[in-house]
Enzyme design. Structure first.
Site, PDB file in Angstrom:
ATOM      1  N   HIS A  50       0.907  -1.148   0.146  1.00  0.00           N
ATOM      2  CA  HIS A  50      -0.002   0.057  -0.158  1.00  0.00           C
ATOM      3  C   HIS A  50       0.820   1.176   0.027  1.00  0.00           C
ATOM      4  O   HIS A  50       0.644   2.145  -0.769  1.00  0.00           O
ATOM      5  CB  HIS A  50      -0.872   0.107   1.364  1.00  0.00           C
ATOM      6  N   LEU A 100       3.291  -9.131  -0.888  1.00  0.00           N
ATOM      7  CA  LEU A 100       2.653  -8.509   0.490  1.00  0.00           C
ATOM      8  C   LEU A 100       1.123  -8.577   0.269  1.00  0.00           C
ATOM      9  O   LEU A 100       0.449  -8.185  -0.613  1.00  0.00           O
ATOM     10  CB  LEU A 100       3.252  -7.072   0.873  1.00  0.00           C
TER      11      LEU A 100
HETATM   12  P1  AMP Z   1      -6.570  -3.782  -0.476  1.00  0.00           P
HETATM   13  O1  AMP Z   1      -6.022  -3.068   0.697  1.00  0.00           O
HETATM   14  O2  AMP Z   1      -6.050  -5.047  -0.507  1.00  0.00           O
HETATM   15  O3  AMP Z   1      -7.735  -3.468  -1.245  1.00  0.00           O
HETATM   16  O4  AMP Z   1      -5.323  -3.119  -1.523  1.00  0.00           O
HETATM   17  C1  AMP Z   1      -5.266  -1.817  -1.877  1.00  0.00           C
HETATM   18  C2  AMP Z   1      -4.583  -1.480  -2.899  1.00  0.00           C
HETATM   19  O5  AMP Z   1      -3.079  -1.735  -2.807  1.00  0.00           O
HETATM   20  C3  AMP Z   1      -4.711  -2.283  -4.241  1.00  0.00           C
HETATM   21  O6  AMP Z   1      -4.530  -1.405  -5.281  1.00  0.00           O
HETATM   22  C4  AMP Z   1      -3.826  -3.389  -4.434  1.00  0.00           C
HETATM   23  O7  AMP Z   1      -3.540  -3.941  -5.559  1.00  0.00           O
HETATM   24  C5  AMP Z   1      -2.477  -2.660  -3.641  1.00  0.00           C
HETATM   25  N1  AMP Z   1      -1.592  -3.626  -3.343  1.00  0.00           N
HETATM   26  C6  AMP Z   1      -1.936  -4.774  -2.021  1.00  0.00           C
HETATM   27  N2  AMP Z   1      -1.121  -5.596  -2.052  1.00  0.00           N
HETATM   28  C7  AMP Z   1       0.209  -4.935  -2.763  1.00  0.00           C
HETATM   29  C8  AMP Z   1       1.539  -5.471  -2.947  1.00  0.00           C
HETATM   30  N3  AMP Z   1       1.970  -6.489  -2.413  1.00  0.00           N
HETATM   31  N4  AMP Z   1       2.375  -4.629  -3.966  1.00  0.00           N
HETATM   32  C9  AMP Z   1       1.596  -3.632  -4.626  1.00  0.00           C
HETATM   33  N5  AMP Z   1       0.431  -3.165  -4.429  1.00  0.00           N
HETATM   34  C10 AMP Z   1      -0.353  -4.075  -3.624  1.00  0.00           C
END
Ligand code: AMP
EC number: 6.3.2.1
Length: 280
Positions: A33, A180
């Site tokens: 994030h 992650l």
């Molecule tokens: P989430 O909180 O899981 O909905 O993720 C929020 C944003 O963070 C989304 O755009 C995800 O694709 C991005 N995200 C989650 N994990 C990663 C990661 N390991 N590397 C890059 N972006 C991530």
């Protein structure tokens, strides 16, 4: 940093800024994030982040109730990262009684995460559309980690003429290759030790592609074989798909391909992917 919980308050504070970079999240923040936030900071004069565990994107048997949450820690990380505005709405603010409009992409529901998680992308597209209307960002940042989500959001922005630029940020990984994810905290130690098998399978297929293999089935078979050697890993799907339509490929053509995996470790379901760039 201002933290707002209502749409009216957010709009009032947002009006003080011009161009805004926006990072939508479900919280329980990690370096993945924060990579999105850093990119937004570098490219935009001000940055907004939302923290909202969106109930409409979880299926009835999924982990909505137990999804990890730690808003105090998240806010400290965002403050340290130099974020200007944080939107943390309660569920009733986003879905008041009588709510009844959804954004649907029937084609997305037929493949990969869409097929495995009925209704998931309806929830994602709907909440991101609402957040775009509330935040009114110039640019919004999404992780490559959720590859199909990036395709769905880009299509929604195009189809509905939403005036925002979508930026995709590479997946951030642990030293052993595990992508992650907020869900990694669910993994027991033995599962955590086994989880890098997703990365190993993707990397092996990418190497085989670099060596000249163009058969989708050969790459799927290679990834299945590597996953099968890890007894704790139960594959949900193993895919070599067209990078835009996400349909399975027999042969990889000039557009390259998206390798993607969903793998269960007992109750914990992990996804990961790898973009095979078009051959030069
Ligand atoms: P989430 O909180 O899981 O909905 O993720 C929020 C944003 O963070 C989304 O755009 C995800 O694709 C991005 N995200 C989650 N994990 C990663 C990661 N390991 N590397 C890059 N972006 C991530």
């Amino acid at each position: 940093m201002k933290v707002l919980t209502t749409i009216a308050d957010f709009r009032r504070e947002r009006a003080a800024f011009g161009s805004l970079g926006f990072v939508p999240t479900m919280g329980y923040l990690h370096q993945g994030h924060l990579a999105l936030v850093e990119r937004a900071r570098a490219e935009c004069p001000a940055v907004a982040v939302s923290i909202f565990v969106n109930p409409t994107q979880f299926g009835p048997n999924e982990d909505y109730a137990r999804y990890p949450r730690d808003t105090a820690r998240d806010l400290a990380l965002l403050e340290a990262a130099g974020v200007d505005l944080v939107f943390v709405p309660p569920v009733e603010e986003m879905y008041p009684p009588g709510f009844g409009t959804y954004v649907i992409q029937p084609a997305a529901d037929e493949v990969l995460e869409g097929a495995a998680r009925p209704g998931h992308f309806r929830g994602v597209a709907t909440v991101v559309c609402k957040l775009f209307n509330i935040v009114q960002p110039t640019k919004s940042y999404f992780g490559q980690k959720d590859a199909q989500q990036t395709v769905v959001i880009r299509q929604m922005v195009r189809d509905l003429n939403i005036p925002v630029e979508i930026v995709i940020v590479p997946t951030v990984r642990e030293a052993d290759g595990l992508a992650l994810s907020s869900r990694n905290v669910y993994l027991h130690p033995a599962q955590r030790a086994a989880a890098p098998v997703l990365y190993r399978a993707l990397r092996a297929a990418a190497e085989r592609y670099a060596a000249g293999e163009r058969s989708g089935e050969a790459l799927r078979a290679l990834m299945r074989e590597i996953l099968a050697a890890e007894p704790l890993a139960k594959p949900d799907y193993v895919s070599v798909a067209h990078p835009l339509t996400l349909r399975e490929l027999d042969q990889i053509g000039p557009e390259g391909a998206l390798l993607s995996l969903a793998v269960r470790f007992d109750q914990v379901r992990l996804i990961d992917n790898w973009v095979l760039e078009p051959a030069p």
